[in-house]
Motif scaffolding. Structure first.
Motif, PDB file in Angstrom:
ATOM      1  N   GLY A   1       6.114 -14.495   4.755  1.00 13.84           N
ATOM      2  CA  GLY A   1       5.562 -12.997   3.845  1.00 13.84           C
ATOM      3  C   GLY A   1       6.821 -11.935   4.040  1.00 13.84           C
ATOM      4  N   TYR A   2       6.529 -11.249   3.318  1.00 19.22           N
ATOM      5  CA  TYR A   2       7.917 -10.063   3.323  1.00 19.22           C
ATOM      6  C   TYR A   2       7.154  -8.850   2.494  1.00 19.22           C
ATOM      7  CZ  TYR A   2      11.552  -6.750   2.187  1.00 19.22           C
ATOM      8  OH  TYR A   2      12.307  -5.719   2.863  1.00 19.22           O
ATOM      9  N   SER A   3       7.167  -8.308   3.149  1.00 19.32           N
ATOM     10  CA  SER A   3       6.868  -6.667   2.403  1.00 19.32           C
ATOM     11  C   SER A   3       7.566  -5.778   2.440  1.00 19.32           C
ATOM     12  CB  SER A   3       5.157  -6.322   2.994  1.00 19.32           C
ATOM     13  OG  SER A   3       5.220  -5.499   4.339  1.00 19.32           O
ATOM     14  N   PHE A   4       7.269  -5.105   1.512  1.00 12.18           N
ATOM     15  CA  PHE A   4       8.550  -3.134   1.664  1.00 12.18           C
ATOM     16  C   PHE A   4       7.032  -2.453   1.351  1.00 12.18           C
ATOM     17  CE2 PHE A   4      11.086  -0.960  -1.196  1.00 12.18           C
ATOM     18  CZ  PHE A   4      12.028  -0.299   0.132  1.00 12.18           C
ATOM     19  N   GLN A   5       8.263  -1.324   1.464  1.00 13.82           N
ATOM     20  CA  GLN A   5       7.107   0.218   1.548  1.00 13.82           C
ATOM     21  C   GLN A   5       8.565   1.106   1.326  1.00 13.82           C
ATOM     22  OE1 GLN A   5       3.983   2.584   3.774  1.00 13.82           O
ATOM     23  NE2 GLN A   5       5.545   4.007   3.420  1.00 13.82           N
ATOM     24  N   SER A   6       9.310   1.781  -0.178  1.00 13.98           N
ATOM     25  CA  SER A   6      10.154   2.261   0.158  1.00 13.98           C
ATOM     26  C   SER A   6       9.724   3.525   0.155  1.00 13.98           C
ATOM     27  CB  SER A   6      10.253   2.480  -1.108  1.00 13.98           C
ATOM     28  OG  SER A   6       9.567   3.886  -2.136  1.00 13.98           O
ATOM     29  N   GLN A   7      10.903   4.867   0.656  1.00 13.21           N
ATOM     30  CA  GLN A   7      10.657   5.655   1.073  1.00 13.21           C
ATOM     31  C   GLN A   7      10.147   6.387   0.297  1.00 13.21           C
ATOM     32  OE1 GLN A   7      14.288   8.524   1.637  1.00 13.21           O
ATOM     33  NE2 GLN A   7      13.911   9.673   2.740  1.00 13.21           N
ATOM     34  N   GLY A   8       9.570   7.921   0.564  1.00 11.08           N
ATOM     35  CA  GLY A   8       8.415   8.674  -0.809  1.00 11.08           C
ATOM     36  C   GLY A   8       7.743   9.957  -0.039  1.00 11.08           C
TER      37      GLY A   8
ATOM     38  N   PHE B   1       5.982  -0.587  -3.155  1.00  8.57           N
ATOM     39  CA  PHE B   1       5.382  -1.956  -2.219  1.00  8.57           C
ATOM     40  C   PHE B   1       6.236  -2.663  -2.848  1.00  8.57           C
ATOM     41  CE2 PHE B   1       3.182   2.350  -1.912  1.00  8.57           C
ATOM     42  CZ  PHE B   1       2.607   2.043  -0.541  1.00  8.57           C
ATOM     43  N   LEU B   2       6.565  -3.885  -2.350  1.00  4.43           N
ATOM     44  CA  LEU B   2       6.697  -4.930  -2.289  1.00  4.43           C
ATOM     45  C   LEU B   2       6.190  -5.739  -1.424  1.00  4.43           C
ATOM     46  CD1 LEU B   2       8.338  -7.548  -4.409  1.00  4.43           C
ATOM     47  CD2 LEU B   2       9.811  -6.822  -2.970  1.00  4.43           C
ATOM     48  N   GLU B   3       5.217  -6.880  -1.989  1.00 10.72           N
ATOM     49  CA  GLU B   3       4.936  -7.690  -1.106  1.00 10.72           C
ATOM     50  C   GLU B   3       4.739  -9.039  -1.589  1.00 10.72           C
ATOM     51  OE1 GLU B   3       1.496  -8.746   1.421  1.00 10.72           O
ATOM     52  OE2 GLU B   3       1.063  -6.769   0.468  1.00 10.72           O
ATOM     53  N   THR B   4       5.182 -10.514  -1.159  1.00  7.25           N
ATOM     54  CA  THR B   4       4.784 -11.478  -1.742  1.00  7.25           C
ATOM     55  C   THR B   4       4.569 -12.885  -0.433  1.00  7.25           C
ATOM     56  OG1 THR B   4       6.618 -13.356  -2.727  1.00  7.25           O
ATOM     57  CG2 THR B   4       7.615 -12.285  -0.658  1.00  7.25           C
ATOM     58  N   GLU B   5       4.286 -13.721  -0.460  1.00 14.80           N
ATOM     59  CA  GLU B   5       4.075 -14.894   0.432  1.00 14.80           C
ATOM     60  C   GLU B   5       3.890 -16.080   0.076  1.00 14.80           C
ATOM     61  OE1 GLU B   5       0.812 -14.514   4.123  1.00 14.80           O
ATOM     62  OE2 GLU B   5       0.077 -15.794   2.538  1.00 14.80           O
ATOM     63  N   HIS B   6       5.086 -17.084   0.099  1.00 10.25           N
ATOM     64  CA  HIS B   6       4.830 -18.318  -0.138  1.00 10.25           C
ATOM     65  C   HIS B   6       4.855 -19.288   0.750  1.00 10.25           C
ATOM     66  CE1 HIS B   6       6.348 -16.873  -3.780  1.00 10.25           C
ATOM     67  NE2 HIS B   6       7.570 -15.478  -2.868  1.00 10.25           N
TER      68      HIS B   6
ATOM     69  N   HIS C   1       9.888  -2.502   6.371  1.00 14.00           N
ATOM     70  CA  HIS C   1       9.845  -3.908   5.741  1.00 14.00           C
ATOM     71  C   HIS C   1       8.729  -4.744   6.583  1.00 14.00           C
ATOM     72  CE1 HIS C   1      14.406  -3.243   3.735  1.00 14.00           C
ATOM     73  NE2 HIS C   1      14.149  -1.779   4.108  1.00 14.00           N
ATOM     74  N   ASN C   2       8.673  -5.684   6.351  1.00 10.99           N
ATOM     75  CA  ASN C   2       8.171  -6.569   7.581  1.00 10.99           C
ATOM     76  C   ASN C   2       8.193  -7.848   6.864  1.00 10.99           C
ATOM     77  OD1 ASN C   2       6.664  -7.318   8.952  1.00 10.99           O
ATOM     78  ND2 ASN C   2       4.520  -7.153   8.613  1.00 10.99           N
ATOM     79  N   LEU C   3       8.623  -8.718   8.470  1.00 18.62           N
ATOM     80  CA  LEU C   3       8.831  -9.878   7.867  1.00 18.62           C
ATOM     81  C   LEU C   3       8.457 -11.183   8.064  1.00 18.62           C
ATOM     82  CD1 LEU C   3      10.858 -12.260   6.343  1.00 18.62           C
ATOM     83  CD2 LEU C   3      11.745 -12.462   8.809  1.00 18.62           C
TER      84      LEU C   3
END
Length: 134
Positions: A36-43, A18-23, A54-56
């Protein structure tokens, strides 16, 4: 590294990342731009494999009238890639769940703050009062 599920399927466990960032950026004229951007990999989770997502997001807001009025425009899932898709294997059968909904959305918000509370910083005086009481 491989797990047998119900003696008929072999799937390789894959952990999710998981990756999430917001500025937020201040723009002249009491504007604030937030990205903001969030990512969840395949799993995998138990019997299911999930596709990556992916979510922008973006938001532009303005404050005025002494911070009593706030107007904002928000956008979610601007890349249209935040859908959850799963593949499940169970006793030799494969099940696919594809979510085909329109996840992109926009909102416009107007906020008016009544009777704003004014903050007073008491600083070290609060600690001195506590010491004097002891």
């Amino acid at each position: 590294p491989y797990t047998t599920l119900f003696r008929s399927n072999i799937i390789k466990p894959k952990p999710f990342a998981f990756l999430e960032t917001e500025h937020s950026f201040s723009i002249p004229g009491n504007f604030t731009l937030t990205l903001g951007y969030s990512f969840q990999s395949q799993g995998t989770a138990q019997l299911s494999e999930a596709d990556p997502t992916h979510n922008l997001t973006a938001s532009l807001s303005w404050k005025g009238l002494g911070d009593q009025l706030e107007v904002s425009l928000n956008g979610n899932d601007l890349l249209d890639r935040a859908r959850d898709n799963f593949h499940t294997r169970f006793t030799g059968m494969n099940y696919w769940q594809r979510n085909n909904y329109y996840s992109r959305n926009f909102s416009f918000t107007i906020k008016w703050r009544f009777h704003q509370h004014k903050e007073h910083y008491r600083g070290s005086d609060g600690a001195k009062d506590l010491i004097n009481r002891l």
